[in-house]
Design a protein around this motif. Structure first.
Motif, PDB file in Angstrom:
ATOM      1  N   THR A 173      68.481  89.540   3.736  1.00  0.00           N
ATOM      2  CA  THR A 173      67.403  89.508   2.738  1.00  0.00           C
ATOM      3  C   THR A 173      66.369  90.580   3.025  1.00  0.00           C
ATOM      4  O   THR A 173      65.891  91.263   2.111  1.00  0.00           O
ATOM      5  CB  THR A 173      66.743  88.120   2.702  1.00  0.00           C
ATOM      6  N   LEU A 174      66.025  90.740   4.304  1.00  0.00           N
ATOM      7  CA  LEU A 174      65.061  91.778   4.669  1.00  0.00           C
ATOM      8  C   LEU A 174      65.583  93.155   4.268  1.00  0.00           C
ATOM      9  O   LEU A 174      64.835  93.979   3.719  1.00  0.00           O
ATOM     10  CB  LEU A 174      64.789  91.722   6.170  1.00  0.00           C
ATOM     11  N   SER A 175      66.851  93.432   4.508  1.00  0.00           N
ATOM     12  CA  SER A 175      67.409  94.739   4.169  1.00  0.00           C
ATOM     13  C   SER A 175      67.427  94.976   2.664  1.00  0.00           C
ATOM     14  O   SER A 175      67.038  96.050   2.185  1.00  0.00           O
ATOM     15  CB  SER A 175      68.827  94.870   4.732  1.00  0.00           C
ATOM     16  N   LEU A 176      67.880  94.001   1.891  1.00  0.00           N
ATOM     17  CA  LEU A 176      68.007  94.206   0.445  1.00  0.00           C
ATOM     18  C   LEU A 176      66.650  94.256  -0.247  1.00  0.00           C
ATOM     19  O   LEU A 176      66.441  95.048  -1.174  1.00  0.00           O
ATOM     20  CB  LEU A 176      68.889  93.118  -0.156  1.00  0.00           C
ATOM     21  N   VAL A 177      65.726  93.409   0.202  1.00  0.00           N
ATOM     22  CA  VAL A 177      64.367  93.479  -0.357  1.00  0.00           C
ATOM     23  C   VAL A 177      63.726  94.811   0.013  1.00  0.00           C
ATOM     24  O   VAL A 177      63.053  95.453  -0.810  1.00  0.00           O
ATOM     25  CB  VAL A 177      63.521  92.295   0.142  1.00  0.00           C
ATOM     26  N   SER A 178      63.942  95.255   1.242  1.00  0.00           N
ATOM     27  CA  SER A 178      63.394  96.543   1.672  1.00  0.00           C
ATOM     28  C   SER A 178      63.992  97.692   0.867  1.00  0.00           C
ATOM     29  O   SER A 178      63.282  98.644   0.499  1.00  0.00           O
ATOM     30  CB  SER A 178      63.673  96.751   3.162  1.00  0.00           C
ATOM     31  N   LEU A 179      65.298  97.627   0.578  1.00  0.00           N
ATOM     32  CA  LEU A 179      65.934  98.657  -0.234  1.00  0.00           C
ATOM     33  C   LEU A 179      65.291  98.729  -1.613  1.00  0.00           C
ATOM     34  O   LEU A 179      64.994  99.824  -2.126  1.00  0.00           O
ATOM     35  CB  LEU A 179      67.429  98.364  -0.361  1.00  0.00           C
ATOM     36  N   ALA A 180      65.049  97.563  -2.224  1.00  0.00           N
ATOM     37  CA  ALA A 180      64.449  97.530  -3.551  1.00  0.00           C
ATOM     38  C   ALA A 180      63.026  98.087  -3.534  1.00  0.00           C
ATOM     39  O   ALA A 180      62.650  98.877  -4.411  1.00  0.00           O
ATOM     40  CB  ALA A 180      64.441  96.101  -4.082  1.00  0.00           C
ATOM     41  N   LEU A 181      62.238  97.699  -2.532  1.00  0.00           N
ATOM     42  CA  LEU A 181      60.847  98.142  -2.489  1.00  0.00           C
ATOM     43  C   LEU A 181      60.735  99.601  -2.061  1.00  0.00           C
ATOM     44  O   LEU A 181      59.875 100.334  -2.561  1.00  0.00           O
ATOM     45  CB  LEU A 181      60.044  97.236  -1.558  1.00  0.00           C
ATOM     46  N   ALA A 182      61.596 100.025  -1.137  1.00  0.00           N
ATOM     47  CA  ALA A 182      61.572 101.426  -0.720  1.00  0.00           C
ATOM     48  C   ALA A 182      61.974 102.333  -1.876  1.00  0.00           C
ATOM     49  O   ALA A 182      61.445 103.446  -2.023  1.00  0.00           O
ATOM     50  CB  ALA A 182      62.491 101.641   0.474  1.00  0.00           C
ATOM     51  N   SER A 183      62.902 101.867  -2.712  1.00  0.00           N
ATOM     52  CA  SER A 183      63.330 102.672  -3.866  1.00  0.00           C
ATOM     53  C   SER A 183      62.227 102.809  -4.899  1.00  0.00           C
ATOM     54  O   SER A 183      62.283 103.680  -5.768  1.00  0.00           O
ATOM     55  CB  SER A 183      64.565 102.035  -4.516  1.00  0.00           C
ATOM     56  N   ARG A 184      61.225 101.952  -4.835  1.00  0.00           N
ATOM     57  CA  ARG A 184      60.069 102.047  -5.727  1.00  0.00           C
ATOM     58  C   ARG A 184      58.983 102.945  -5.156  1.00  0.00           C
ATOM     59  O   ARG A 184      57.872 102.984  -5.675  1.00  0.00           O
ATOM     60  CB  ARG A 184      59.499 100.651  -5.985  1.00  0.00           C
ATOM     61  N   GLY A 185      59.297 103.624  -4.062  1.00  0.00           N
ATOM     62  CA  GLY A 185      58.335 104.550  -3.485  1.00  0.00           C
ATOM     63  C   GLY A 185      57.589 104.016  -2.287  1.00  0.00           C
ATOM     64  O   GLY A 185      56.722 104.697  -1.735  1.00  0.00           O
ATOM     65  N   ARG A 186      57.911 102.804  -1.833  1.00  0.00           N
ATOM     66  CA  ARG A 186      57.218 102.206  -0.693  1.00  0.00           C
ATOM     67  C   ARG A 186      58.037 102.434   0.581  1.00  0.00           C
ATOM     68  O   ARG A 186      58.556 101.503   1.184  1.00  0.00           O
ATOM     69  CB  ARG A 186      56.994 100.710  -0.936  1.00  0.00           C
ATOM     70  N   ARG A 187      58.135 103.688   0.964  1.00  0.00           N
ATOM     71  CA  ARG A 187      58.984 104.037   2.099  1.00  0.00           C
ATOM     72  C   ARG A 187      58.475 103.421   3.392  1.00  0.00           C
ATOM     73  O   ARG A 187      59.267 103.012   4.243  1.00  0.00           O
ATOM     74  CB  ARG A 187      59.050 105.560   2.235  1.00  0.00           C
ATOM     75  N   VAL A 188      57.173 103.376   3.575  1.00  0.00           N
ATOM     76  CA  VAL A 188      56.582 102.776   4.771  1.00  0.00           C
ATOM     77  C   VAL A 188      55.890 101.482   4.349  1.00  0.00           C
ATOM     78  O   VAL A 188      55.045 101.497   3.447  1.00  0.00           O
ATOM     79  CB  VAL A 188      55.561 103.740   5.418  1.00  0.00           C
ATOM     80  N   PRO A 189      56.253 100.351   4.954  1.00  0.00           N
ATOM     81  CA  PRO A 189      57.199 100.192   6.077  1.00  0.00           C
ATOM     82  C   PRO A 189      58.620  99.843   5.646  1.00  0.00           C
ATOM     83  O   PRO A 189      59.497  99.682   6.479  1.00  0.00           O
ATOM     84  CB  PRO A 189      56.597  99.025   6.841  1.00  0.00           C
ATOM     85  N   TRP A 190      58.866  99.728   4.304  1.00  0.00           N
ATOM     86  CA  TRP A 190      60.097  99.106   3.847  1.00  0.00           C
ATOM     87  C   TRP A 190      61.329  99.936   4.172  1.00  0.00           C
ATOM     88  O   TRP A 190      62.410  99.386   4.410  1.00  0.00           O
ATOM     89  CB  TRP A 190      60.008  98.812   2.352  1.00  0.00           C
ATOM     90  N   GLY A 191      61.192 101.260   4.174  1.00  0.00           N
ATOM     91  CA  GLY A 191      62.345 102.075   4.531  1.00  0.00           C
ATOM     92  C   GLY A 191      62.842 101.787   5.928  1.00  0.00           C
ATOM     93  O   GLY A 191      64.051 101.723   6.191  1.00  0.00           O
ATOM     94  N   TRP A 192      61.912 101.585   6.847  1.00  0.00           N
ATOM     95  CA  TRP A 192      62.279 101.256   8.231  1.00  0.00           C
ATOM     96  C   TRP A 192      62.737  99.801   8.355  1.00  0.00           C
ATOM     97  O   TRP A 192      63.649  99.483   9.129  1.00  0.00           O
ATOM     98  CB  TRP A 192      61.104 101.524   9.160  1.00  0.00           C
ATOM     99  N   LEU A 193      62.111  98.913   7.584  1.00  0.00           N
ATOM    100  CA  LEU A 193      62.498  97.501   7.660  1.00  0.00           C
ATOM    101  C   LEU A 193      63.917  97.266   7.143  1.00  0.00           C
ATOM    102  O   LEU A 193      64.563  96.281   7.520  1.00  0.00           O
ATOM    103  CB  LEU A 193      61.497  96.643   6.874  1.00  0.00           C
ATOM    104  N   PHE A 194      64.416  98.153   6.284  1.00  0.00           N
ATOM    105  CA  PHE A 194      65.815  98.064   5.859  1.00  0.00           C
ATOM    106  C   PHE A 194      66.732  98.087   7.076  1.00  0.00           C
ATOM    107  O   PHE A 194      67.674  97.289   7.184  1.00  0.00           O
ATOM    108  CB  PHE A 194      66.140  99.232   4.918  1.00  0.00           C
ATOM    109  N   PHE A 195      66.470  98.974   8.009  1.00  0.00           N
ATOM    110  CA  PHE A 195      67.319  99.101   9.198  1.00  0.00           C
ATOM    111  C   PHE A 195      67.037  97.988  10.210  1.00  0.00           C
ATOM    112  O   PHE A 195      67.946  97.563  10.931  1.00  0.00           O
ATOM    113  CB  PHE A 195      67.123 100.485   9.816  1.00  0.00           C
ATOM    114  N   VAL A 196      65.807  97.509  10.266  1.00  0.00           N
ATOM    115  CA  VAL A 196      65.511  96.352  11.115  1.00  0.00           C
ATOM    116  C   VAL A 196      66.320  95.145  10.646  1.00  0.00           C
ATOM    117  O   VAL A 196      66.867  94.383  11.453  1.00  0.00           O
ATOM    118  CB  VAL A 196      63.999  96.038  11.100  1.00  0.00           C
TER     119      VAL A 196
END
Length: 492
Positions: A150-173
């Motif tokens: 869930t953390l990865s997929l939610v992070s992917l969705a939010l990072a794709s909306r331009g919220r790279r920090v912190p969500w881009g890193w949380l995808f890999f966490v």
């Protein structure tokens, strides 16, 4: 007079309703003993880890390493047992906390996709699904896997909306959490829906820009690889069993004979979709009713077509149904495999429900569905806690034994078959014994020595009473075993 049924549907009311559901689960997991087999099996593995201080290799028994799962859930449960003591609440608390994390991520994604109201209803739908409610207070590995995916997929969705920090890193966490909770399956449950969603609108370039692939991949390697290498070095053979056995042979061969820790679960291919209705109850059925309602009118069908063109809905569909799709052709399955998809199905169902909630009958029905599973299971849990002899658990038998004069788990023997709960509740002091060994032990009991206690299944009671004579007294009758006491003859 104001409509009282509207009060709990405000943001404040929905928040407290969600807290009440979580509180009910917290209460039931504190009072209900663990039943065989899964919960006490994993709890005993965590207890052994806490007792031994071995944070590399989980142990199935003191002699047999547990290669079936990575250690993240056992780390959390063992740490809780060391912090709060060895009891059921401490063993179950980490799963409850993991579900809190899953709920927070669900609220975060739903809020981003819609509104505060959508977020709270999504949380309520998820928390009141049967599998989610049960998993929130059970000693399982699945809540930790679901938290990671869930953390990865939610992070992917939010990072794709331009919220790279912190969500881009949380995808890999999230990937690292999944790999340490359940293994490579996490990559599939994130990669399958993530890839399908990115293909829908050619989001590859945006994803490439949003996610720190090099740094994130290095982070996953640093967090995950040291344990996998250490586990193989400490108990050689782990990687072959875990990577090939648990992730390939288990699913392609329903009768896989290589399972070291239990029996394979043989199910007809496609049964996972029936399990999905069970896992999402009552909301899966409600979702099908909402879909049928939309299909029955031209306006409803137009709304569905518009929804299917929505990028957010496509993500929810891909992530929600990915586990069921992946396990459709597997015969060795459990309903807990569906937990990673439930957060996204909850948002999807809440999106369909929200436009109808202004109608009082729909609102009241929705609130009744929210309360159905938590109240039913909580009442059932209290009943079982008050009547523990009906449980398939060694907890009441061992409690009855320890209340007897001279009762000691060190002198407790299970005839031929000892359940996992007996190992956990006796702190691995109870022993399994064969028939011939038991008869020899009874015959050799010295005059005046402490009594022996034997747990037998009902089918073995007549045989043992005839073989041992009249020196056995029934001290407890449970759902699984009967506790007998053998008193050696008193010297004259």
């Amino acid at each position: 007079m104001p409509d009282s049924s509207r009060r709990p549907t405000t943001g404040f009311g929905l928040f407290w309703l969600l807290c009440a559901i979580l509180g009910l689960r917290l209460l039931s997991m504190a009072v209900l003993p663990m039943s065989d087999t899964t919960e006490p099996r994993y709890a005993e593995t965590a207890r052994l880890m806490a007792e031994r201080g071995d944070w590399i290799t989980p142990w199935f028994t003191p002699e047999l390493p547990f290669w079936g799962k990575p250690p993240l859930s056992f780390w959390a449960q063992a740490a809780s047992l060391k912090l709060f003591g060895v009891h059921d609440f401490a063993a179950r608390l980490p799963s409850w906390l993991a579900m809190i994390g899953i709920l927070w991520l669900t609220l975060r994604l739903a809020r981003q996709q819609g509104s505060e109201r959508l977020a709270w209803w999504s949380g309520l739908v998820l928390a009141s699904m049967a599998l989610a409610f049960i998993s929130a207070g059970a000693v399982l590995t699945d809540p930790f896997l679901a938290f990671g995916t869930t953390l990865s997929l939610v992070s992917l969705a939010l990072a794709s909306r331009g919220r790279r920090v912190p969500w881009g890193w949380l995808f890999f966490v999230g990937l690292a959490i999944g790999l340490l909770a359940k293994g490579p399956l996490a990559l599939v449950l994130v990669g399958l829906p993530g890839t399908a969603w990115l293909l829908c609108k050619g989001r590859w370039r945006r994803a490439a820009d949003a996610l720190p692939w090099r740094g994130g991949s290095l982070l996953v390697a640093v967090l995950v690889l040291p344990w996998y290498l250490a586990a193989e070095l400490k108990t050689p053979g782990f990687l072959d069993y875990f990577l090939l056995g648990e992730h390939f042979r288990r699913f392609v061969d329903p009768g896989w004979a290589g399972d070291l820790y239990g029996n394979a679960h043989r199910e007809t291919h496609g049964t996972i979709w029936l399990f999905l209705l069970w896992a999402s109850f009552p909301w899966g059925i409600a979702g099908l009713a909402l879909l049928a309602h939309r299909l029955c009118s031209r306006a409803g069908r137009a709304t569905l077509r518009k929804a299917l063109a929505d990028d957010d809905v496509r993500l929810l569909l891909a992530a929600g149904f990915a586990p069921a799709v992946f396990f459709s052709f597997a015969g060795n399955i459990l309903w807990t495999y569906l937990l990673p998809g439930l957060p996204f199905l909850a948002i999807l169902i809440a999106r369909g429900l929200l436009p109808l909630l202004d109608a009082t009958p729909v609102r009241r029905t929705a609130l009744a569905l929210v309360l159905a599973v938590p109240l039913m299971l909580s009442v059932a849990g209290v009943h079982l806690a008050l009547h523990p002899h009906t449980l398939k658990s060694a907890a009441p038998l061992i409690a009855a034994l320890e209340a007897l004069p001279g009762g000691s788990v060190e002198r407790l023997y299970y005839l031929e078959d000892m359940p996992f709960s007996a190992r956990y509740y006796s702190r691995d002091a109870a022993r399994r014994i064969e028939r011939a060994e038991l008869l020899a032990a009874l015959a050799q009991a010295a005059d005046g020595s402490p009594p022996l206690f034997i747990a037998v299944r009902r089918r073995d009671l007549d045989w043992l009473e005839q073989a041992a004579g009249t020196q056995l007294a029934v001290r407890y009758r449970g759902a699984q075993h009967i506790l007998l006491q053998h008193n050696p003859p008193t010297p004259r």
